[in-house]
Design a protein around this motif. Structure first.
Motif, PDB file in Angstrom:
ATOM      1  N   LEU A   1       0.796  -1.226   0.000  1.00 50.81           N
ATOM      2  CA  LEU A   1       0.000   0.000   0.000  1.00 50.81           C
ATOM      3  C   LEU A   1       0.828   1.275   0.000  1.00 50.81           C
ATOM      4  O   LEU A   1       0.336   2.336  -0.362  1.00 50.81           O
TER       5      LEU A   1
ATOM      6  N   ALA B   1      -3.174   5.239   0.780  1.00 47.56           N
ATOM      7  CA  ALA B   1      -3.888   4.223   0.016  1.00 47.56           C
ATOM      8  C   ALA B   1      -4.432   3.189   0.993  1.00 47.56           C
ATOM      9  O   ALA B   1      -3.735   2.797   1.917  1.00 47.56           O
ATOM     10  N   THR B   2      -5.662   2.782   0.808  1.00 46.61           N
ATOM     11  CA  THR B   2      -6.249   1.769   1.679  1.00 46.61           C
ATOM     12  C   THR B   2      -6.799   0.637   0.828  1.00 46.61           C
ATOM     13  O   THR B   2      -7.075   0.833  -0.362  1.00 46.61           O
ATOM     14  N   PRO B   3      -6.945  -0.548   1.425  1.00 47.22           N
ATOM     15  CA  PRO B   3      -7.505  -1.665   0.647  1.00 47.22           C
ATOM     16  C   PRO B   3      -8.872  -1.301   0.077  1.00 47.22           C
ATOM     17  O   PRO B   3      -9.202  -1.668  -1.056  1.00 47.22           O
TER      18      PRO B   3
ATOM     19  N   VAL C   1      -8.496   0.801  -2.999  1.00 45.07           N
ATOM     20  CA  VAL C   1      -8.047  -0.024  -4.118  1.00 45.07           C
ATOM     21  C   VAL C   1      -9.220  -0.805  -4.686  1.00 45.07           C
ATOM     22  O   VAL C   1      -9.431  -0.879  -5.889  1.00 45.07           O
TER      23      VAL C   1
END
Lengths: 177, 650
Positions: free
Chosen positions: B32, B81-83, B86
């Motif tokens: 990330l 950025a995070t899951p 995404v």
């Protein structure tokens, strides 16, 4: 045989399938085979070749039992003698293969025709074309579209579509042995 | 670009960009904090937006713009950025694909954008991201369009009108670039504009005015009161590169994409045509070398040899042109695994190796569906839930491994998982219930497992969304066999299962054994050949009645091709037997002479000869003549009744 009826019917309509120009003319390539003079529409002709090494395909229909390499394509070579009940004959120095493009069964096929001699490109007059008589010729009637008087000769305009269709249909998947 | 639909070119480009974006996102999901990946994704989105607006895909450009903006925040470190982010952008990618195809319901897009906004907000730690501050006083907007802007259909007046619509605007034209009258081309747009907008206007609103032309223009947007709070307020002005105005960020992205490898798109049939031409060249060349070989002219011979070398190299190059690395195939499964993990609620890892192995493009395309099916089966039936895995002493995340490697003229693709394996007893019970085997029929384990490829077989007790929708493994098997390949399954209970596909490298070329029967040349696919041996005279005589030889204590029936093909020639004194295998059957083919290995381009036979079952195609030999390729499976099938008659008679 019902199939023969179909072919006979298509032969009756054959005269319509000769693409006479508005002036009643037709440009043809004249060639010789087994002592007879034949003609086919010049527009079909792709190329006239010297004899090529031919490869026999075991189990293939007799009319198209051989193939040649024509510009990287595997093209069947037909001996029209068989369709007209003529004797097989050895090739001579005048023998040529006429490669034609024939629309058949929804696809356009390249076929090589063995000829004894290629004469010339000529223009036929519709006025000189005759119906195929019901008697008096020794060939299968459905294999001939028309007979045309040309100089002193009588030229056969074969029905290649009917000839090759019967070769294709008559051989669904025959085993080799 | 003559005559071709330019949007078709864009669709292809967009598909590639989306693919790159997706790969970048999937990588990002694992790392990330990798800014390189963030930048790559941003560039991809940016290029997509730019090209989209250029080709009139306005909905796509507008939608992509929002995703790009979100990623811009990540890029500038405003949000991490995070899951979730995404994941949202991944589904946004799907929506973009639909937009490119022109079949996207707007509601879906809006839903994704809502999720996107939520994800960005969540990523910023619940605190709404300070959207670029709406400066109270207003903005100074300076922009200059490219000289050919008007020729491309951009109307500066419309842009100015849009700016005016935002608030009170004072517009000053900059004429410094306008040349003297006799040098002026009236169609060029040489005027720049300075616009002072006053009012409570969001920076985004100004950017939106320029959304479709932004890539090619010079644009600076500065708050009016720059001096007042220099630090923070200057930051949004530096959108894009630190000190530069937002200038054609599309251009560097394109350069970056190109530098990864120059590509030319060529329709496959043109390649085939070229292949034919090269084949002809090789043949013409061999005739030439025959002619010069006898002569005394050394200079001529050296030219002929030079041409021979060049023609050979050209042919080799041609063969490689159609090959693409397996990575293009494997890459597409990362997304599948990502989705499957969410759908099944299992943690699934994908490992790949051998991605550089090259396979014919046609083969790659036709492998996709079978592989999807196999992978779905592995994830759905093979892998256990996390609790079961931990109970069994395995890592919680299931592993699906895809690997490829080349072995001779074939490529082996294996799909393995570390799940529970295939339950042999259940396969047996099912097969017995379906009448595939007799109850209690003795069977080797591997034969039993291979029953799963039997039509209509499915071991899933519960039919799920993923597998068991009636398309069984038999379809997979049929597809693989249509590629002249084979499929095999192995399984160790509790440790997982492995499915191996053996596929020829290409459908266009075949590695063959050239043999002579009578006067004809024939090619036997080398992949089917097990061994070659001599048919001794005694054995020949002895085997008259039964056509069977003993090979390492196994009886192998054989076929005399000379008789099958009715060559009408006398047999060579020392005939050879080529032992070929088709699945479990081994059969010897008696030929007159084994000429050698031959790599050939497969040509199809005409419609007249498709009915002749013994041959799968033809090929052109070095001397220009045609050799037929034997269809080993069909020959064996044809020989079977013959064998039985012989046996009955003997």
């Amino acid at each position: 045989m019902p199939q023969d009826d179909v072919l006979a019917a298509s032969a009756a309509a054959a005269d319509d399938r000769i693409a006479w120009s508005p002036h009643g003319e037709l440009e043809v390539l004249i060639f010789e085979l087994g002592g007879e003079t034949f003609a086919l529409e010049a527009i079909m002709v792709q190329e006239i070749l010297d004899l090529l090494p031919e490869t026999f395909i075991p189990g293939a229909p007799e009319l198209v039992a051989h193939v040649v390499n024509f510009r990287g394509k595997i093209v069947p070579v037909a001996d029209l003698r068989l369709a007209f009940g003529m004797e097989r004959a050895e090739a001579t120095k005048d023998s040529r293969i006429v490669v034609i493009e024939l629309p058949l069964d929804g696809e356009t096929m390249l076929i090589g025709l063995r000829t004894d001699r290629v004469h010339e490109v000529a223009t036929f007059q519709q006025a000189r074309a005759d119906e195929v008589p019901a008697v008096g010729i020794r060939w299968k009637r459905q294999h001939v579209r028309s007979l045309i008087r040309w100089h002193e000769d009588l030229v056969v305009l074969p029905d290649l579509g009917a000839i090759f269709l019967s070769a294709m249909r008559g051989h669904p998947s025959a085993p080799v042995h | 670009m003559s005559g071709e639909d330019p949007t078709a070119a864009f669709r292809i480009e967009a598909a590639e960009l989306l693919e790159q974006i997706e790969q970048g996102l999937l990588d990002l999901g694992h790392r990330l904090d990798d800014m390189g990946l963030v930048n790559a994704v941003f560039r991809g989105l940016h290029t997509l937006k730019g090209s989209g607006s250029m080709f009139g895909f306005d909905a796509l450009a507008a939608f992509t713009h929002h995703c790009e903006s979100a990623f811009d925040k990540v890029r500038k470190g405003d949000v991490p950025a995070t899951p979730e982010l995404v994941s949202v952008i991944l589904s946004a990618g799907d929506h973009m694909r639909a937009l490119v195809e022109g079949e996207a319901p707007a509601a879906v897009g809006d839903a994704i954008l809502a999720r996107l906004a939520a994800a960005v907000e969540a990523a910023a730690g619940g605190v709404p991201v300070p959207h670029a501050p709406a400066a109270k006083q207003g903005w100074r907007v300076a922009f200059r369009l490219p000289a050919d802007a008007m020729a491309n259909g951009t109307s500066p007046l419309a842009l100015l009108d849009e700016l005016r619509a935002l608030g009170e605007a004072e517009i000053v034209a900059q004429l410094d670039a306008v040349p003297a009258l006799d040098e002026l081309r009236p169609s060029d747009c040489l005027i720049g504009w300075d616009c002072t907008l006053t009012g409570d206007i969001a920076r985004e609103a100004i950017e939106d005015v320029f959304i479709f032309v932004m890539d090619d223009m010079t644009l600076t947007i500065e708050p009016l009161a720059v001096e007042a709070d220099s630090g923070d307020a200057a930051a949004p002005a530096a959108r894009g590169e630190p000190d530069a105005p937002v200038r054609a960020a599309g251009a560097p992205a394109v350069v970056a994409a190109r530098s990864q490898g120059e590509h030319v798109r060529v329709p496959a049939e043109r390649l085939d045509e070229l292949m034919d031409r090269v084949g002809e060249l090789v043949i013409a060349q061999s005739r030439l070398s025959q002619l010069t070989g006898d002569g005394q002219d050394l200079a001529l011979r050296s030219v002929s040899e030079e041409i021979e070398r060049l023609a050979g190299e050209m042919r080799d190059t041609m063969m490689v042109l159609r090959m693409v690395p397996v990575s293009t195939l494997f890459g597409r499964f990362r997304r599948l695994i990502h989705d499957l993990a969410i759908e099944t609620g299992k943690a699934i890892e994908l490992a790949t190796d051998g991605e550089t192995t090259e396979v014919d493009k046609t083969v790659i395309e036709r492998l996709f569906d079978p592989l999807v099916h196999i992978i779905r089966n592995s994830c759905d039936h093979g892998l256990e839930s996390a609790e079961d895995r931990i109970a069994a002493g395995k890592p919680a995340a299931g592993l699906v491994r895809l690997s490829a490697h080349q072995a001779g003229g074939e490529v082996l693709i294996t799909i393995s998982d570390d799940g529970r394996g295939i339950d042999g007893d259940r396969v047996r019970a099912k097969a017995e219930a379906n009448g595939l085997i007799q109850p209690g029929q003795a069977m080797a384990d591997e034969d039993l497992l291979n029953l799963i490829f039997h039509p209509g077989f499915s071991t899933a007790v519960q039919v799920t969304n993923l597998s068991g929708r009636g398309v069984g493994m038999d379809v997979v098997k049929r597809t693989i066999e249509s590629l002249r390949g084979s499929i095999d399954v192995r399984s160790i209970p509790g440790q997982g299962s492995t499915i191996t596909l053996r596929i020829p490298l290409t459908l266009a070329i075949i590695e063959g054994l050239l043999v002579r029967v009578g006067q004809g040349s024939y090619v036997i696919p080398l992949s089917a050949v097990e061994e070659c041996l001599e048919l001794s005279l005694e054995e020949d005589l002895r085997s008259r009645g039964r056509s069977v030889i003993t090979l390492r204590d196994r009886l192998v029936p054989f076929l005399r091709l000379r008789e099958m093909f009715a060559t009408g020639t006398r047999p060579d004194p020392y005939q050879k037997i080529v032992v070929v295998a088709t699945g479990r059957e081994r059969v010897g083919l008696v030929v007159d002479q084994i000429v050698g290995n031959h790599q050939t381009v497969i040509k199809s036979l005409s419609a007249f000869h498709r009915g002749v079952a013994s041959f799968s195609g033809a090929t052109i030999l070095g001397d220009g003549s045609v050799a037929l390729i034997l269809d080993v499976g069909q020959l064996v099938a044809l020989a079977q009744p013959q064998e039985e008659t012989l046996r009955a008679a003997g």
